[in-house]
Design a protein around this motif. Structure first.
Motif, short mmCIF file in Angstrom:
data_model
loop_
_atom_site.label_atom_id
_atom_site.label_comp_id
_atom_site.label_asym_id
_atom_site.label_seq_id
_atom_site.Cartn_x
_atom_site.Cartn_y
_atom_site.Cartn_z
N ASP A 67 0.62 -1.20 0.00
CA ASP A 67 -0.07 0.04 0.14
C ASP A 67 0.73 1.47 -0.20
N SER A 68 0.53 2.44 -0.74
CA SER A 68 1.17 3.59 -1.00
C SER A 68 2.45 3.45 -1.56
N ASP A 69 2.78 2.39 -2.15
CA ASP A 69 4.11 2.50 -3.08
C ASP A 69 3.87 3.31 -4.15
N ARG A 70 5.05 3.85 -4.47
CA ARG A 70 5.22 4.94 -5.61
C ARG A 70 6.25 3.98 -6.62
N ILE A 71 5.93 3.95 -7.76
CA ILE A 71 6.57 2.79 -8.58
C ILE A 71 7.18 3.89 -9.77
N GLN A 72 8.44 3.87 -10.34
CA GLN A 72 8.64 4.37 -11.62
C GLN A 72 9.32 3.07 -12.25
N VAL A 73 9.00 2.93 -13.80
CA VAL A 73 9.37 1.98 -14.49
C VAL A 73 10.10 2.32 -15.72
N TYR A 74 11.21 2.02 -15.91
CA TYR A 74 11.94 2.58 -17.04
C TYR A 74 12.54 1.56 -17.95
N PRO A 75 12.47 1.83 -19.43
CA PRO A 75 12.90 1.04 -20.41
C PRO A 75 14.60 1.15 -20.58
N VAL A 76 15.01 0.24 -21.49
CA VAL A 76 16.30 0.24 -21.82
C VAL A 76 16.91 1.61 -22.17
N SER A 77 16.13 2.45 -22.92
CA SER A 77 16.54 3.55 -23.34
C SER A 77 16.76 4.81 -22.23
N SER A 78 16.34 4.39 -21.30
CA SER A 78 16.66 5.40 -20.18
C SER A 78 17.96 4.92 -19.19
N ALA A 79 18.72 4.02 -19.59
CA ALA A 79 19.86 3.55 -18.84
C ALA A 79 20.77 4.49 -18.53
N ASP A 80 21.00 5.41 -19.44
CA ASP A 80 22.11 6.48 -19.24
C ASP A 80 21.70 7.27 -18.37
N GLU A 81 20.53 7.92 -18.04
CA GLU A 81 19.98 8.72 -17.15
C GLU A 81 20.01 8.07 -15.63
N ASN A 82 19.97 6.90 -15.81
CA ASN A 82 19.97 5.91 -14.55
C ASN A 82 21.28 5.24 -14.28
N ALA A 83 22.14 5.55 -14.81
CA ALA A 83 23.48 4.61 -14.66
C ALA A 83 24.12 4.61 -13.31
N ALA A 84 23.64 5.36 -12.28
CA ALA A 84 24.34 5.25 -11.16
C ALA A 84 23.50 4.14 -10.41
N ILE A 85 22.29 3.75 -10.63
CA ILE A 85 21.33 2.87 -10.11
C ILE A 85 21.58 1.56 -10.65
N ILE A 86 21.78 0.46 -9.84
CA ILE A 86 22.04 -0.99 -10.22
C ILE A 86 20.62 -1.32 -10.53
N SER A 87 20.34 -2.15 -11.54
CA SER A 87 19.08 -2.53 -11.86
C SER A 87 19.13 -4.05 -11.27
N LEU A 88 17.91 -4.41 -10.91
CA LEU A 88 17.73 -5.69 -10.51
C LEU A 88 16.75 -6.50 -11.28
N VAL A 89 16.45 -6.10 -12.44
CA VAL A 89 15.44 -6.72 -13.20
C VAL A 89 16.37 -6.99 -14.94
N ARG A 90 17.55 -6.28 -14.87
CA ARG A 90 18.08 -6.44 -16.38
C ARG A 90 18.62 -7.73 -16.49
N PRO A 91 18.41 -8.50 -17.28
CA PRO A 91 19.11 -9.87 -17.47
C PRO A 91 20.62 -9.67 -17.87
N GLN A 92 21.48 -10.71 -17.71
CA GLN A 92 22.87 -10.67 -18.11
C GLN A 92 22.89 -10.63 -19.48
N PRO A 93 23.85 -9.78 -20.07
CA PRO A 93 24.18 -9.44 -21.33
C PRO A 93 24.45 -10.53 -22.16
N LEU A 94 24.01 -10.69 -23.45
CA LEU A 94 24.09 -12.08 -24.23
C LEU A 94 25.58 -11.86 -24.84
#
Length: 248
Positions: A67-94
């Motif tokens: 309850d009361s969560d505030r969620i922000q959901v980003y695509p791959v194209s936003s990776a640069d602007e969020n570079a300082a944050i470790i993504s926990l959903v991004r799969p290992q690079p192929l």
């Protein structure tokens, strides 16, 4: 009843109804559920998601909505602007980029093969088979069916936005940064097999008369035995390849 606020960024809005794009969406719920299920219930396939922040903290797809969560959901194209944050959903690079395509993308499959990319395509693959191939062989699933991308087996996938085949190939090349990986005219356009040089004398009985007289260099598919040579079609393919590469 509990509620959570969602905000989707950039091209993730392509999956939302017009009134829900670029705005905060208030989601009401009674039963607590993994955030992955909720994101997909709102219309966004999980392979399109690169980063989820809940109350400004990175979480993975198993996070249980509260309850009361505030969620922000980003695509791959936003990776640069969020570079300082470790993504926990991004799969290992192929290590190797390979594709499997759905029934709607036959011309795109031909273009990817022409550029040298290992690309599986058949017009009789069903959705379950496509998802299994993508998972078992670690192939990127390209599709025009967002429901197919929502299958739990799919880790690597992308919804092709363009409907014009010539724009589709440019879209995919840009999305996966493929311009430096191109190895043109190495694969069979018919079956995806690798092409190998073949001596003219061993196939001369399979060639049109004028081709046998005028052409000396040939390649044959190692899978289906289709024969290729530099005829008038070769110049058209070269022009197509150059046009694609110039768009990078």
């Amino acid at each position: 009843m509990a509620k959570a606020d969602f905000r989707f960024y950039a091209e993730l809005n392509d999956f939302l109804p017009p009134k829900r794009r670029q705005v905060t969406i208030t989601h009401l719920f009674e039963e607590r559920a993994p955030i992955k299920d909720t994101i997909e219930s709102l219309g966004v396939p999980h392979p399109e998601v690169d980063l989820i922040l809940v109350n400004a903290k990175s979480v993975d797809f198993s996070y249980i909505l509260a309850d009361s969560d505030r969620i922000q959901v980003y695509p791959v194209s936003s990776a640069d602007e969020n570079a300082a944050i470790i993504s926990l959903v991004r799969p290992q690079p192929l290590n190797v980029i390979r594709f499997v395509l759905d029934i709607h993308l036959g011309k795109l499959a031909t273009s990817l093969r022409m550029l040298g990319f290992d690309t599986l395509y058949r017009n009789d693959y069903d959705d379950e088979e496509l998802a299994k191939i993508s998972s078992a062989e670690e192939r990127i699933l390209l599709t025009r069916d967002k429901g197919l991308l929502m299958r739990s087996l799919v880790t690597y996938g992308y919804y092709v936005r363009e409907t014009n085949p010539e724009r589709q190939i440019v879209e995919v090349m840009r999305r996966f940064n493929l311009f430096e990986r191109v190895s043109p005219l190495q694969r069979c356009l018919r079956c995806n097999g690798l092409l190998k040089p073949v001596a003219k004398e061993t196939i001369i009985d399979q060639l049109p008369h004028n081709t046998a007289l005028q052409i000396n260099e040939f390649h044959r598919c190692t899978e289906c035995s289709q024969i290729y040579w530099k005829g008038s079609h070769y110049e058209r393919m070269q022009q197509f390849i150059e046009a694609v590469l110039s768009s990078g």
